[in-house]
Design a protein around this motif. Structure first.
Motif, PDB file in Angstrom:
ATOM      1  N   SER A 108       0.819  -1.210   0.000  1.00 58.37           N
ATOM      2  CA  SER A 108       0.000   0.000   0.000  1.00 58.37           C
ATOM      3  C   SER A 108       0.853   1.261   0.000  1.00 58.37           C
ATOM      4  CB  SER A 108      -0.936   0.013   1.224  1.00 58.37           C
ATOM      5  OG  SER A 108      -1.856  -1.049   1.154  1.00 58.37           O
ATOM      6  N   LEU A 109       1.910   1.261   0.787  1.00 61.91           N
ATOM      7  CA  LEU A 109       2.773   2.441   0.870  1.00 61.91           C
ATOM      8  C   LEU A 109       3.536   2.665  -0.433  1.00 61.91           C
ATOM      9  CD1 LEU A 109       4.137   1.996   4.502  1.00 61.91           C
ATOM     10  CD2 LEU A 109       2.464   3.679   3.708  1.00 61.91           C
ATOM     11  N   GLU A 110       3.994   1.600  -1.072  1.00 64.35           N
ATOM     12  CA  GLU A 110       4.682   1.737  -2.353  1.00 64.35           C
ATOM     13  C   GLU A 110       3.728   2.281  -3.412  1.00 64.35           C
ATOM     14  OE1 GLU A 110       7.757   1.378  -3.525  1.00 64.35           O
ATOM     15  OE2 GLU A 110       8.509   1.079  -1.509  1.00 64.35           O
ATOM     16  N   LEU A 111       2.487   1.807  -3.383  1.00 62.30           N
ATOM     17  CA  LEU A 111       1.501   2.280  -4.347  1.00 62.30           C
ATOM     18  C   LEU A 111       1.143   3.742  -4.084  1.00 62.30           C
ATOM     19  CD1 LEU A 111      -0.139   1.478  -6.753  1.00 62.30           C
ATOM     20  CD2 LEU A 111      -1.889   0.541  -5.245  1.00 62.30           C
ATOM     21  N   ALA A 112       1.033   4.107  -2.805  1.00 57.54           N
ATOM     22  CA  ALA A 112       0.753   5.507  -2.445  1.00 57.54           C
ATOM     23  C   ALA A 112       1.861   6.413  -2.962  1.00 57.54           C
ATOM     24  CB  ALA A 112       0.621   5.634  -0.931  1.00 57.54           C
ATOM     25  N   LYS A 113       3.089   5.981  -2.804  1.00 58.47           N
ATOM     26  CA  LYS A 113       4.239   6.758  -3.281  1.00 58.47           C
ATOM     27  C   LYS A 113       4.136   6.991  -4.781  1.00 58.47           C
ATOM     28  CE  LYS A 113       9.290   6.522  -3.493  1.00 58.47           C
ATOM     29  NZ  LYS A 113      10.474   5.683  -3.147  1.00 58.47           N
TER      30      LYS A 113
END
Length: 221
Positions: A159-164
């Motif tokens: 999720s954090l990689e996608l948010a980035k």
């Protein structure tokens, strides 16, 4: 940065020139030599096939064949396609794409059966009875780190990689907009975070717009 250690890492552009003995400053990307072209193609193909890992200054890319990786690496997939299929050699891009010494040496010994590039060649002649891998001490990257993560932590990482990536595409998005983005809902796992938790975890990757509560900077009149 550890990538600046040329004894352990080199860019595709640097290594291909070292390998073929070509001069980086004299190469014309429009009329690139056949030998240099083959070497660059060989390295990129190995990255696509995950025979050697690929890194930019920001992170590793092309790590697996999952949908999330495909989305995160859309730009890199496009650049690889342009080079491998259309012979378009972007020097700036290739000079920001890193490979690791021990992986290249192992790849040379066990996959393509070629001598390694001179900059990373063994300092002593290889014995005829011993392979390159047996002669040199090659340190493996810890490939088990992902398996050690709990399922919850894997979902948070994705999720954090996608948010980035979403913020890189459009910085004028709030935390809530990113958390509820259609791509995030389809390929991420936003439900593993409460709104407050997501804001706390994603703060490092958030745009200035999101950190300021979604308020645009006032223009100077």
């Amino acid at each position: 940065m550890f990538l600046d250690n040329k004894e352990e890492f080199q860019t595709v552009w640097q290594l291909a020139h070292n390998w073929t003995g070509a001069n980086q400053d004299e190469t014309d990307t429009v009329e690139i030599s056949h030998e240099l072209k083959i070497t660059i193609h060989r390295l990129l193909h190995a990255m696509v096939c995950q025979e050697i890992s690929a890194r930019t200054r920001k992170r590793r890319i092309l790590e697996d064949n999952s949908n999330i990786t495909f989305i995160l690496d859309i730009y890199h997939n496009y650049k690889f396609f342009q080079c491998l299929r259309k012979n378009e050699f972007d020097k700036a891009y290739l000079d920001n794409l890193y490979v690791k010494r021990n992986e290249v040496i192992k790849w040379c010994a066990h996959v393509i059966y070629l001598d390694p590039p001179p900059c990373w060649a063994p300092k002593k002649p290889l014995s005829a009875e011993r392979s390159l891998a047996e002669t040199m001490e090659i340190e493996d990257e810890d490939k088990g780190w992902y398996e050690k993560l709990t399922d919850l932590r894997r979902k948070k990482v994705a999720s954090l990689e996608l948010a980035k990536m979403l913020w890189e595409k459009d910085e004028n998005q709030s935390y809530e907009q990113i958390r509820n983005h259609p791509i995030m809902k389809q390929y991420g796992n936003p439900s593993v975070f409460t709104p407050d938790a997501f804001q706390s975890w994603a703060k490092e990757y958030a745009s200035d717009y999101a950190r300021k509560g979604g308020r645009r900077k006032k223009s100077k009149e």
